[in-house]
Design a protein around this motif. Structure first.
Motif, mmCIF file in Angstrom:
data_model
loop_
_atom_site.group_PDB
_atom_site.id
_atom_site.type_symbol
_atom_site.label_atom_id
_atom_site.label_comp_id
_atom_site.label_asym_id
_atom_site.label_seq_id
_atom_site.Cartn_x
_atom_site.Cartn_y
_atom_site.Cartn_z
ATOM 1 N N ASP A 195 -1.542 39.581 37.208
ATOM 2 C CA ASP A 195 -0.648 40.447 37.975
ATOM 3 C C ASP A 195 -1.288 40.760 39.324
ATOM 4 O OD1 ASP A 195 1.579 42.602 38.140
ATOM 5 O OD2 ASP A 195 -0.306 43.721 38.449
ATOM 6 N N ARG A 196 -0.493 40.637 40.399
ATOM 7 C CA ARG A 196 -1.055 40.783 41.751
ATOM 8 C C ARG A 196 -1.630 42.174 42.001
ATOM 9 N NH1 ARG A 196 -2.411 35.970 43.708
ATOM 10 N NH2 ARG A 196 -2.501 35.630 41.457
ATOM 11 N N THR B 99 -2.931 44.236 39.804
ATOM 12 C CA THR B 99 -4.200 44.334 39.077
ATOM 13 C C THR B 99 -5.285 43.528 39.781
ATOM 14 O OG1 THR B 99 -3.015 44.576 36.972
ATOM 15 C CG2 THR B 99 -5.335 43.927 36.860
#
Length: 489
Positions: free
Chosen positions: A271-272, A274
């Motif tokens: 996920d970007r 994260t």
């Protein structure tokens, strides 16, 4: 990397052979013999220099494509190391007192050992031979001790660099300090022709310019800083090239494994939000997302050691752009690190002009050698001086005279308007006629002739206006532009 031809060097070797045939053993013969021995190997010697902790050894490893130079604090970082290609790994210790070189074991896998069984004050330099195709035969790299590493080694460091034909100046934080360092090199190396003709600057820490910012913005900022540094060093360095040396060393030395590539692939799929949080700094990378991004702490630490945050971000972006297998990822990181660009500039600006650079260094050494001639040797010395003067008129050697002009301007003894200082720099540092004239590569012959004719007239006027002390240098510039003009007719 292409090999150079050495017609001028062969002529200087012929001078040495003729002089040695007429001389008896003594200081003059020893000095001439040293020049002949240096020219026996047809390779350009390129020193990598700079201040302490400038990233010199990491840069050397990246250029070699193998971790042969020590990057930690060891006693062997106190002496210069020359790197040469050979079919086996070995290290030779050369001594200041002229005794035969001694062989010592290399580090496991090849390279400079962590220690040698001699006091470093006895040692002139190490020659490190390795089975390494990347070294090639076009040039020999020399890793030098950092300036100010140990104050007593400053003279040693300068003496090591003085034996080189060209210099790559490592600059971690470019600015007035680096300009002062290069001027300090110049002052210590009077007669060695250190200038934009044979010096490339390298901005070594571009990975520290913008943690957490857009990668393209970091590259643009690196290019801006490099351009500003080159502008401050006009006449002193041909160009300043930005390189992320840690990333370059890891990619070019093939330190990334398939396991590292797999872990980087997991990061690229994360996920970007994260991932951005993980890549904020080193501590966050080790603790954030352990439950959602399945890359264990040990592997994360390995990636940090190999790539740092900047390199990890570049690797993830490269994977996003299609570099999915290990070979493609290494290639992409070499390109993104800036090491490919540096290798191109090394070829264009130094290796392609190696014959003139090496011949000039040898001729300067022979000019110094004649000072050792006794009264009975003056006839040989006079003949040698005459041959050196004759060879000095060769068109290829005029670049060295331009280097003298650049040195004079940098030292403040040749006052030039900024416009003309820039013209001198492009003339000396340019590889093609268009570059020398400051024109685009696609300029026509008529455009080239017209522009170079304008430059001839401009420098003729400048020549007439300057005091006699500076006129000699402006005459050289005008004559070189004239030679370019007539070559285009």
């Amino acid at each position: 990397m292409e090999e150079a031809t050495y017609d001028l060097c062969h002529r200087v070797r012929g001078m040495c052979a003729d002089a040695l045939a007429a001389l008896r053993p003594g200081p003059f013969a020893d000095a001439v013999g040293a020049v002949a021995e240096r020219l026996a190997g047809d390779t350009l010697v390129v020193a990598v220099g700079g201040r302490l902790n400038a990233g010199k050894s990491t840069l050397v490893n990246a250029l070699l494509g193998q971790r042969l130079a020590p990057t930690g604090g060891t006693e062997t970082t106190l002496v210069s190391a020359w790197f040469r290609s050979h079919h086996m790994n070995r290290v030779w210790v050369h001594f200041n007192d002229g005794r035969p070189p001694a062989s010592v074991p290399s580090r496991v896998g090849g390279g400079v050992p962590r220690s040698i069984p001699y006091d470093h004050t006895e040692v002139s330099h190490l020659v490190v031979e390795a089975a390494n195709k990347a070294i090639g035969r076009a040039f020999t790299l020399m890793d030098t001790p950092g300036r100010d590493a140990v104050s007593a080694l400053d003279d040693y460091s300068m003496a090591s660099i003085r034996t080189a034909d060209a210099l790559i100046l490592a600059m971690p934080q470019p600015g007035e300090g680096d300009t002062a360092t290069l001027r300090e090199f110049q002052e210590t190396m009077r007669g060695s022709r250190l200038s934009a003709a044979n010096v490339l600057g390298v901005l070594t820490r571009i990975d520290q310019l913008g943690q957490g910012t857009d990668l393209e913005e970091v590259r643009r900022e690196a290019d801006k800083i490099a351009a500003r540094s080159a502008g401050r060093m006009t006449g002193l360095v041909a160009e300043v090239v930005p390189v992320a040396t840690k990333l370059a060393e890891t990619a070019r030395c093939e330190r990334l494994t398939e396991q590292h590539r797999h872990a980087l692939g997991i990061l690229a799929a994360a996920d970007r939000d994260t991932l951005d949080e993980m890549l904020f700094d080193h501590e966050d990378f080790l603790r954030v997302g352990l439950d959602t991004v399945p890359v264990e702490t040990g592997m994360r630490q390995e990636l940090l050691d190999l790539l740092a945050i900047y390199g990890i971000r570049q690797a993830v972006d490269a994977i996003d752009c299609g570099a999915r297998d290990l070979s493609a990822l290494r290639d992409a990181l070499c390109e993104r690190s800036g090491i490919n660009r540096l290798l191109e500039r090394l070829q264009e600006r130094l290796v392609n002009g190696a014959d003139a650079l090496r011949a000039d260094a040898a001729m300067a050494a022979l000019h110094r050698a004649v000072d050792f001639a006794t009264a009975a040797e003056q006839q040989v010395a006079g003949r040698l001086r005459g041959l050196l003067r004759e060879l000095g008129r060769h068109p290829a050697m005029r670049r060295m005279e331009l280097a003298e002009a650049a040195q004079a301007h940098a030292a403040g003894t040749l006052p030039l308007p900024d416009r003309n200082a820039g013209q001198l720099h492009t003339l000396m540092a340019g590889v093609t006629n268009a570059q020398r004239a400051g024109l685009p590569e696609d300029a026509s012959q008529d455009e080239l002739r017209g522009r170079i004719g304008e430059l001839v007239d401009e420098w003729r006027s400048l020549e007439a206006a300057l005091p006699r002390k500076g006129r000699r240098h402006t005459t050289v510039v005008r004559e070189v532009f004239e030679a370019l003009y007539f070559s285009l007719l």
